[in-house]
Every structure is written in structure tokens, then in C-alpha cells.
Motif scaffolding. Structure first.
Motif, PDB file in Angstrom:
ATOM      1  N   TYR B 131       0.736  -1.333   0.054  1.00  0.00           N
ATOM      2  CA  TYR B 131       0.044  -0.039  -0.025  1.00  0.00           C
ATOM      3  C   TYR B 131       0.844   1.132   0.072  1.00  0.00           C
ATOM      4  N   GLN B 132       1.943   1.239   0.978  1.00  0.00           N
ATOM      5  CA  GLN B 132       2.680   2.337   1.119  1.00  0.00           C
ATOM      6  C   GLN B 132       3.382   2.795  -0.275  1.00  0.00           C
ATOM      7  N   PHE B 137       3.971   9.534  -2.453  1.00  0.00           N
ATOM      8  CA  PHE B 137       4.343  10.068  -1.095  1.00  0.00           C
ATOM      9  C   PHE B 137       3.763  11.437  -1.090  1.00  0.00           C
ATOM     10  N   LEU B 140       0.320  11.674  -0.200  1.00  0.00           N
ATOM     11  CA  LEU B 140       0.090  11.357   0.936  1.00  0.00           C
ATOM     12  C   LEU B 140       0.472  12.702   1.945  1.00  0.00           C
ATOM     13  N   ILE B 161       7.932   8.743   8.151  1.00  0.00           N
ATOM     14  CA  ILE B 161       7.081   7.806   7.360  1.00  0.00           C
ATOM     15  C   ILE B 161       7.731   7.214   6.112  1.00  0.00           C
ATOM     16  N   TYR B 162       8.407   8.533   5.498  1.00  0.00           N
ATOM     17  CA  TYR B 162       8.624   8.577   4.165  1.00  0.00           C
ATOM     18  C   TYR B 162       9.925   7.312   3.818  1.00  0.00           C
ATOM     19  N   GLU B 165       8.926   1.845   4.089  1.00  0.00           N
ATOM     20  CA  GLU B 165       8.549   0.315   3.356  1.00  0.00           C
ATOM     21  C   GLU B 165       9.738  -0.249   2.633  1.00  0.00           C
TER      22      GLU B 165
END
Lengths: 339, 290
Positions: B131-132, B137, B140, B161-162, B165
Motif C-alpha cells: 500500500y505504502q 508519497f 500522502l 514515514i517516508y 517500506e
């Protein structure tokens, strides 16, 4: 000859494996949604290892000998059977309960380069077991590890090296030292020399024998190399497709093998004397897949003596008076001379 | 013969090694940036927000019309560019460093958890990773900033958060393959706890890839911060950051090029230095490649 251990508990076996089983799920299924095929890598293996002895487990690759070792050490999941160590059940023990036992049972790996952490110096890796079990202080640990590494034949300047900087034989010495620093009672060697050069193999075997004598070790020695097992072990079990087909004192088993499979294996050992050629008993075909073992005796498709009975009935391991056991219907019949 | 001399050559001690010129440059540049960030408050010639409308758009000292009172000139409100640059470096470095660290720690931890527990935990993590990875980004970030009004803390968390993943995916894959590896199995048979196996053995052995990823991620985080600030969604005035400076300097590119170019140069050299240094550190960390 290696002197027997003079421990008073020599009567009770140190390790008692009975009816050990291990089944892996195959990726193949019966039908589209059916259950997975089961592969019985180890199928009802029973043997005993007495304190102080060297017990050999031989067989061709894929016969389940390594899996047996992993089952004993709880590195694979046993689907049945029991392993008693000094009377204590090992199958199904939790990680916590295993921890103190790890000191007593140690494992030596086939591939010494893979078994060593590439990012730790040799000395640190030998110290690590002591740290894990919280034995001794830092200085003592270092001292003990250095001593042990010296006694397995490494020199001072090699202790600070990384595994890739050592030769194969030296690495296996390190692996041995790491296993021995906890002063185990039972050392399980899984093909410890098969990744080494022949000249180095002899060194490691001699080292093993010396250490055995010095530390009173019990050995479970797994190998496909019959001549090494003959040299090192007092008792031998021969495995074929997840089962033990013959077991007995090494001398006797090598001199008068009773199972046709053992006979074929032993006839394949090269002789040092070129004049004394033996007639080789060729084995036909490949070992059948453990996913679809033949009915009856598992060896019957490759056996020269197979009868109708062998194709229908499964022979059990029958012990005769001289501690020599064999799983074969035709074993008593004297076959063509081997040597 | 050459191979023989190579073997015979004594191993140099760690820091006696001759560093490549580019690495010297990178270390020097990053050290300079760090020095500026740490000590900037002590020697900033002006408050970074101090407005002096009498001295608008002054060129740097080396250009015609420049003066020593404003070494790098002033912007459209007469604020001292050097002072603003110092504060911008502080803010941007803080955001990028903390953001990268948060991302690296979080991603690595999640990857290890997935590799250790397998089963549905692993599936869940993999779905989250996909998903990520599938969501751009920037979008988001825009959504988050639009929903929760902008603050420095939120912005740093967002930078954290960046890229998690990628750490998670790398860590999971490498941990899965190393746990089957001989050394991990060996340590397990010695009785080691999972903490020790992952912390002392697997993590150091997969750290190479993670460090490389971090050095790729750090410049990207700076870039992301810059882009968001450039768009007016990142660091908000009167606070300043490198991207923010470039963004506002854009309007004066023709008349006062130093407003956008100076922070842009800082961004360029910092990201380059970090990438070069990361590559070199990776080589040094691997004992098998020495």
C-alpha cells in the motif's frame, strides 16, 4: 582403539532415540484442494548412543541422517517418537527448557564457512557461547577461548581474523572450538569433513579423536564416508530412505555386512591395496523419492535378493545375539562373497 | 608476482588509510554543515527574521553593490541571507536526520518482526508495504498536511514515514534469508535468544544494505522536505528551511539569483556528500571486501 569412557553410568544410554519421525509437507497436493503430500524424511528411527562411545550414522545423501540430527537438537519439528537424553524427553521441549541442555548437546556443522558469522572475529565467536550462557567474566572467557583455540591448533595471530581469512580446515577447527567451549557431553557432527580437502579431513578426524579422548566426549558422527566412520566409530547404523536398515558394532558390520544395501555400500569403499580388488556390488537406479516410497521393504526395487515377500511386507529391525541388528528378510542367507 | 606483493603488504590500521579525495570533500562538507547547524546561533550576524526594508535585495559582497554588512546579500524584505541560510541548514538537517532515523528504525523493526513471526503478521506487513509503495508519497504528504495543520513535529514525523517500506522490505527479505543461514542456525543451537540472534548476528550482517538505503533515503528526504516547502506546504514562514528559501527566491531568479541559488547549492552539495560518504562507509563496513 579408543578407551571406553570410565563413567559409572555407562550402562544407561546417554541418548535414546525411539521411533523418531519427521514428515514435511510437500508443495504438491492430492488433487486441487486436497491435502498436501507428506514426505517422510525420517520414518521410525530408533537407536541408542552410550556415554563415551562414538556412534556413526551413515547413508547416502537424502536418506534423512541430517534430519535425524536436527530432530534430536530440536532444529526441526518431530512429528512423532521420542528422544531421551539421560532419561529426559527432548521432543517438544520449549526454548526456555532447551537452553540449559544446549550446553550438554552441541552440533558441528557441515559447512564451516556458513556456520560462522562473517562479521565477527574467530575469538569473539568462540567466546559467544559463554556469553550466551553467562559463564565466567570477560577476562576468563577470553582466556578459556584462547586456550581452546590453541588446543584445536590455531595460532595467536589467527584469533583476531575473520572467518573468510582462514582456510577451510582452520574454520572447521573454530567451529569445533565453539562447540566444545561449553564442555558438552554429546557432540553431534553432521558431515563435519565433507566440505574439506582430503588432506585436511584426516587432520580434523585426528583432532576429533584426540579431543574425544581428552574431554571424554560422546560422538554422534553423521557421514556418508564409510572409511572415516569405520576409523572413528565403535558402533554404526546404516540408514536408507528414512529408516535404519542395519546397526551393529563397527568392526562386525564392516567385516560381515548383512543387509544387501550395506554390502553394496561397503563394497564401494576404495581399497588401499591395489592387488586386493574387491568385486563391487553395483546398485541399480536412484534411491526412490521419500514422497512415494515403494511398498514393502524400501530397498526392494534396487535389491538383488528381493522376493515377493519383500515387495509386500515391511521388514523390521531384528536384533541377533551379538548386538547386530538388520532389517531384511533375506539377511540370513549367505550371499556372494564381498571381499 | 603482483599477487605475491599484495599478500605480503601489511594491513594498514583503520584510519591510516588514504581517503579518496571525494570522501575528504564529503566529510569536510558534512562537518561544515554540522558545525554551522550546531554553532550557528552563536555567530549569526542578524536575526533570521529581522527585516530591514532599507536594504532590500542587496547582492552578495563579491558582486557590484554588495557590502560586508550582508555577506550573502539580502532578500526582498531586506533579511540577511547568510543568517537565514544558517537557520535553514539547522531546520533542514534536523528534519532530514530525525526523519531518516525514524524511518530507518521503524522500517527495520517492522521488517524484523515480519521475518520473525512469519504467517499472518508477515502477510499484514507485506500488504502495508505494498500500500505504502503504491501511494505517491507527495500526495500522502499533501493530504496529511491539509488535514492536520502544519507543525514542525508533524512534519518531522511525516518525513519519518517516508521510505519506511523500503527498509522494511529489505530487512524482511534479508532477515528471512539469513535466518536460514548457517551462522544463525549455529547461534540458535548454542542457545541464543532471538534478541541476540537478530541484534548481534543478523542485523550487523544485513546492515550494509540498510546503510546504503539510508544514504539514498537521506538526500531524498532533504529533497522531499525541499519540495514540500517549495510548494508552500512544508516549513511555514516565518520559519525558514532550504526548500522554503528556494521557493521564495524563485520569484527573483532574474534580478536576485543568489536568493534561490545559494540554498540550492547547499542542498546539492549536502545530498551529494551524503551519498558519496554512504557508499564509502558501506565498503569499509564489510570485512569481506577489505
Amino acid at each position: 582403539m579408543i578407551p571406553k569412557s570410565n563413567s559409572p553410568t555407562a550402562q544407561a544410554p546417554l541418548l535414546q532415540v525411539s521411533d523418531l519421525r519427521c514428515a514435511f509437507k510437500s508443495s504438491k497436493r492430492k488433487g486441487f484442494f486436497g491435502p498436501h503430500h507428506l514426505i517422510h524424511a525420517v520414518n521410525g528411527v530408533s537407536f541408542e548412543v552410550n556415554a563415551g562411545e562414538a556412534f556413526g550414522l551413515v547413508g547416502e545423501s537424502g536418506c534423512g541422517k541430517s534430519t535425524t540430527a536436527k530432530l534430536i537438537l530440536n532444529m526441526a519439528h518431530a512429528s512423532g517418537g521420542s528422544v531421551l537424553y539421560r532419561g529426559q524427553e527432548l521432543v517438544g521441549l520449549s526454548h526456555q527448557a532447551w537452553k540449559p541442555l544446549r550446553r550438554r548437546l552441541q552440533y558441528v556443522f557441515q559447512d564451516p564457512l556458513g556456520a560462522l558469522d562473517p562479521r565477527m572475529t574467530v575469538l569473539d565467536q568462540v567466546i559467544e557461547p559463554l556469553t550466551i550462557h553467562q559463564l565466567h567474566d570477560r577476562n576468563q572467557q577470553r582466556q578459556l577461548a584462547t586456550q581452546l583455540l590453541h588446543s584445536v591448533g590455531l595460532q595467536d595471530h589467527q584469533l583476531r581474523k575473520y572467518p573468510h581469512e582462514l582456510s577451510g580446515g582452520q574454520r572447521q577447527r573454530v567451529v569445533l572450538a565453539r562447540a566444545l567451549i561449553l564442555e558438552p557431553e554429546l557432540l553431534i557432527c553432521d558431515e563435519p569433513i565433507s566440505a574439506l580437502d582430503v588432506s585436511i579431513q584426516a587432520q580434523i578426524i585426528n583432532l576429533l579423536q584426540e579431543l574425544r579422548r581428552a574431554m571424554g566426549l560422546t560422538l554422534l558422527f553423521i557421514s556418508h564416508d564409510l572409511s572415516v566412520v569405520r576409523h572413528l566409530c565403535e558402533r554404526v547404523a546404516v540408514m536408507y530412505l528414512g529408516q535404519i536398515v542395519e546397526m551393529g558394532p563397527a568392526k562386525q558390520l564392516f567385516n560381515e555386512p548383512r543387509h544387501p544395501y550395506t554390502q553394496a555400500l561397503i563394497s564401494a569403499i576404495p581399497k588401499a591395496d591395489p592387488g586386493q580388488r574387491s568385486e563391487r556390488i553395483p546398485l541399480m537406479g536412484e534411491p526412490p523419492s521419500p514422497a512415494a516410497p515403494p511398498a514393502g521393504c524400501r530397498f526392494n526395487p534396487r535389491c538383488a535378493l528381493a522376493t515377493e515377500r519383500c515387495r509386500n511386507e515391511v521388514p523390521t529391525l531384528v536384533q541377533s545375539g551379538d548386538n547386530h541388528a538388520v532389517a531384511c528378510f533375506e539377511a540370513k542367507i549367505p550371499v556372494t562373497e564381498v571381499a | 608476482m603482483t599477487t605475491h606483493t599484495e599478500i605480503a603488504a601489511p594491513r594498514r590500521a583503520k584510519w591510516q588509510l588514504k581517503l579518496p579525495l571525494l570522501i575528504w570533500f564529503s566529510i569536510a562538507w558534512l562537518a561544515l554543515m554540522l558545525l554551522i547547524a550546531v554553532t550557528g546561533d552563536l555567530w549569526q550576524p542578524y536575526e533570521y527574521q529581522a527585516i530591514d526594508l532599507h536594504a532590500r535585495l542587496q547582492p552578495p559582497v563579491w558582486l557590484e553593490g554588495g557590502s560586508w554588512s550582508h555577506i550573502f546579500g539580502t532578500d526582498h524584505l531586506g533579511r540577511d541571507v547568510l543568517s537565514r541560510l544558517v537557520t535553514s541548514i539547522q531546520v533542514s538537517l534536523l528534519v532530514a536526520l530525525v526523519g531518516t532515523l525514524i524511518g530507518a528504525v521503524m522500517g527495520t523493526l517492522i521488517g524484523l518482526i515480519a521475518a520473525h513471526f512469519r504467517g499472518w503478521v508477515d502477510d499484514l506487513v507485506m500488504i502495508a508495504i505494498d500500500y505504502q509503495a503504491a501511494i505517491p508519497f507527495m500526495i500522502l504528504a499533501l493530504a496529511v498536511v491539509a488535514f492536520f495543520s502544519n507543525s514542525l513535529l508533524l512534519f518531522i514525523l511525516l518525513m519519518g514515514i517516508y521510505g519506511w517500506e523500503r527498509y522494511a522490505r529489505i530487512t524482511r527479505g534479508l532477515a528471512l534469508s539469513s535466518i536460514q543461514h548457517g551462522y544463525a542456525v549455529a547461534v540458535r543451537t548454542l542457545g541464543a535468544s532471538p534478541w541476540r540472534i537478530y541484534g548481534r548476528h543478523i542485523l550487523p550482517n544485513i546492515a550494509n544494505a540498510l546503510i546504503v538505503n539510508m544514504t539514498l533515503n537521506f538526500p531524498q528526504t532533504i529533497m522531499l522536505e525541499t519540495s514540500l516547502s517549495f510548494l508552500g506546504l512544508g516549513i511555514q514562514p516565518p520559519m525558514t528551511s532550504l526548500g522554503n528559501m528556494v521557493g521564495f527566491g524563485r520569484d527573483y531568479l532574474l534580478t536576485a539569483w543568489w536568493l534561490a541559488s545559494l540554498p540550492a547549492l547547499v542542498i546539492f552539495f549536502t545530498t551529494l556528500a551524503f551519498a558519496l560518504l554512504g557508499d564509502w562507509v558501506r565498503d569499509r563496513l564489510d570485512p569481506t571486501s577489505r
